[in-house]
Design a protein around this motif. Structure first.
Motif, PDB file in Angstrom:
ATOM      1  N   LEU A  51       0.802  -1.223   0.000  1.00  0.00           N
ATOM      2  CA  LEU A  51       0.000   0.000   0.000  1.00  0.00           C
ATOM      3  C   LEU A  51       0.841   1.282   0.000  1.00  0.00           C
ATOM      4  O   LEU A  51       0.536   2.216  -0.762  1.00  0.00           O
ATOM      5  N   PRO A  52       1.898   1.395   0.800  1.00  0.00           N
ATOM      6  CA  PRO A  52       2.686   2.638   0.768  1.00  0.00           C
ATOM      7  C   PRO A  52       3.254   2.943  -0.612  1.00  0.00           C
ATOM      8  O   PRO A  52       3.257   4.105  -1.051  1.00  0.00           O
ATOM      9  N   LYS A  62      -1.944   1.938   8.605  1.00  0.00           N
ATOM     10  CA  LYS A  62      -1.857   3.074   9.518  1.00  0.00           C
ATOM     11  C   LYS A  62      -1.152   4.269   8.907  1.00  0.00           C
ATOM     12  O   LYS A  62      -1.557   5.410   9.119  1.00  0.00           O
ATOM     13  N   SER A  63      -0.083   4.034   8.130  1.00  0.00           N
ATOM     14  CA  SER A  63       0.642   5.165   7.554  1.00  0.00           C
ATOM     15  C   SER A  63      -0.201   5.895   6.522  1.00  0.00           C
ATOM     16  O   SER A  63      -0.043   7.102   6.321  1.00  0.00           O
ATOM     17  N   VAL A  64      -1.101   5.161   5.856  1.00  0.00           N
ATOM     18  CA  VAL A  64      -1.987   5.800   4.871  1.00  0.00           C
ATOM     19  C   VAL A  64      -3.151   6.485   5.567  1.00  0.00           C
ATOM     20  O   VAL A  64      -3.599   7.558   5.161  1.00  0.00           O
ATOM     21  N   LEU A  65      -3.660   5.884   6.632  1.00  0.00           N
ATOM     22  CA  LEU A  65      -4.794   6.447   7.332  1.00  0.00           C
ATOM     23  C   LEU A  65      -4.427   7.716   8.096  1.00  0.00           C
ATOM     24  O   LEU A  65      -5.202   8.676   8.133  1.00  0.00           O
ATOM     25  N   GLU A  66      -3.258   7.725   8.719  1.00  0.00           N
ATOM     26  CA  GLU A  66      -2.900   8.870   9.555  1.00  0.00           C
ATOM     27  C   GLU A  66      -1.521   9.435   9.275  1.00  0.00           C
ATOM     28  O   GLU A  66      -1.122  10.420   9.882  1.00  0.00           O
ATOM     29  N   GLY A  67      -0.759   8.805   8.386  1.00  0.00           N
ATOM     30  CA  GLY A  67       0.562   9.307   8.088  1.00  0.00           C
ATOM     31  C   GLY A  67       1.599   8.791   9.068  1.00  0.00           C
ATOM     32  O   GLY A  67       1.291   8.173  10.082  1.00  0.00           O
ATOM     33  N   SER A  68       2.849   9.035   8.745  1.00  0.00           N
ATOM     34  CA  SER A  68       3.948   8.668   9.633  1.00  0.00           C
ATOM     35  C   SER A  68       4.783   9.926   9.815  1.00  0.00           C
ATOM     36  O   SER A  68       4.297  10.920  10.328  1.00  0.00           O
TER      37      SER A  68
END
Length: 257
Positions: free
Chosen positions: A103-104, A137-143
């Motif tokens: 996904l990333p 999680k990185s797509v939903l809220e970023g990193s």
């Protein structure tokens, strides 16, 4: 892995990610379902249409989790949104749960494009030991980097919290004063679903709603009473009343009334 693609998103409305070949396959024959075809879920349609129109307008909007009973229109509503809003720049990329680790890279390839992308994950749920959800999680809220403004996740699931829940998890919870403090296992399961700002629930429909869908599919016929009798018998044999059941009844008996 290189997730880049020669696809022309100016004209292509949708594609499916194939993890084995690390490539996007264009959708040649999209499901023609329309929003007006989806009956008995007016409130869910209203909320997801509002969210999607805000997304297309560049306004604040949410990732969406559609959860609940099977065959109640969760997947169909996403397909209908594509048909309604593709002319306005909406695009959909379907990603299987088992390919979420890609996904990333998929998102990196589309984050600077002018189109607005829904990443569509159908039947999203995880069993013990599966950790693909961490890639969401990185797509939903970023990193370290903010999530892309032109991408939203629309996922369907039979589970509200996406992960299995056990009595032993609740045993870890404590009441301190008047507040409930969940254990780590419960917190992890709730936190994933909480990242979807808009949650829409879908339930089995009533018999009058089921008949309304059947009538919509069959159109004008002479013996509507007999149609309903046969439709009721069919739904009892299937063990569920839903839009999917109505469609299956239509596919089997169209032309007989």
């Amino acid at each position: 892995m290189n997730a880049s693609s020669p696809l022309d998103w100016r004209t292509l409305p949708a594609a499916i990610w194939r993890g084995r070949t690390a490539s996007l396959r264009p959708v040649q024959h999209p499901d023609p379902v329309r929003l007006d075809d989806l009956l008995g879920i007016d409130e869910q349609k209203r909320k997801i249409i509002q969210n999607t129109e805000r997304f297309l307008a560049g306004q604040p909007c949410n990732h969406v989790l559609l959860w609940g009973s099977r065959g109640t229109g969760k997947s169909s509503i996403v397909k209908a949104l594509l048909n309604a809003y593709a002319p306005r720049g909406l695009r959909v990329i379907e990603v299987d749960k088992d390919d979420l680790h890609d996904l990333p890279e998929i998102v990196d390839d589309i984050r600077d494009r002018s189109q607005r992308f829904i990443i569509y994950c159908d039947d999203l749920s995880f069993e013990d030991g599966e950790n693909q959800y961490k890639h969401l999680k990185s797509v939903l809220e970023g990193s370290l980097e903010l999530p892309p403004e032109n991408v939203r996740i629309y996922a369907t699931s039979n589970r509200r919290h996406l992960l299995p829940e056990y009595m032993k998890d609740n045993a870890q919870s404590q009441v301190v004063g008047r507040e409930i403090h969940h254990g780590d296992a419960v917190e992890e399961k709730i936190s994933l679903a909480d990242r979807f700002g808009l949650g829409l629930s879908f339930y089995p429909i009533s018999e009058p709603q089921f008949f309304e869908i059947v009538d919509h599919l069959f159109g004008e016929i002479e013996d509507r009473e007999q149609l309903h009798i046969r439709a009721r018998r069919f739904s009892i044999e299937k063990g569920v009343r839903s839009g999917r059941t109505a469609r299956q009844f239509y596919n089997q008996f169209v032309g007989e009334f």
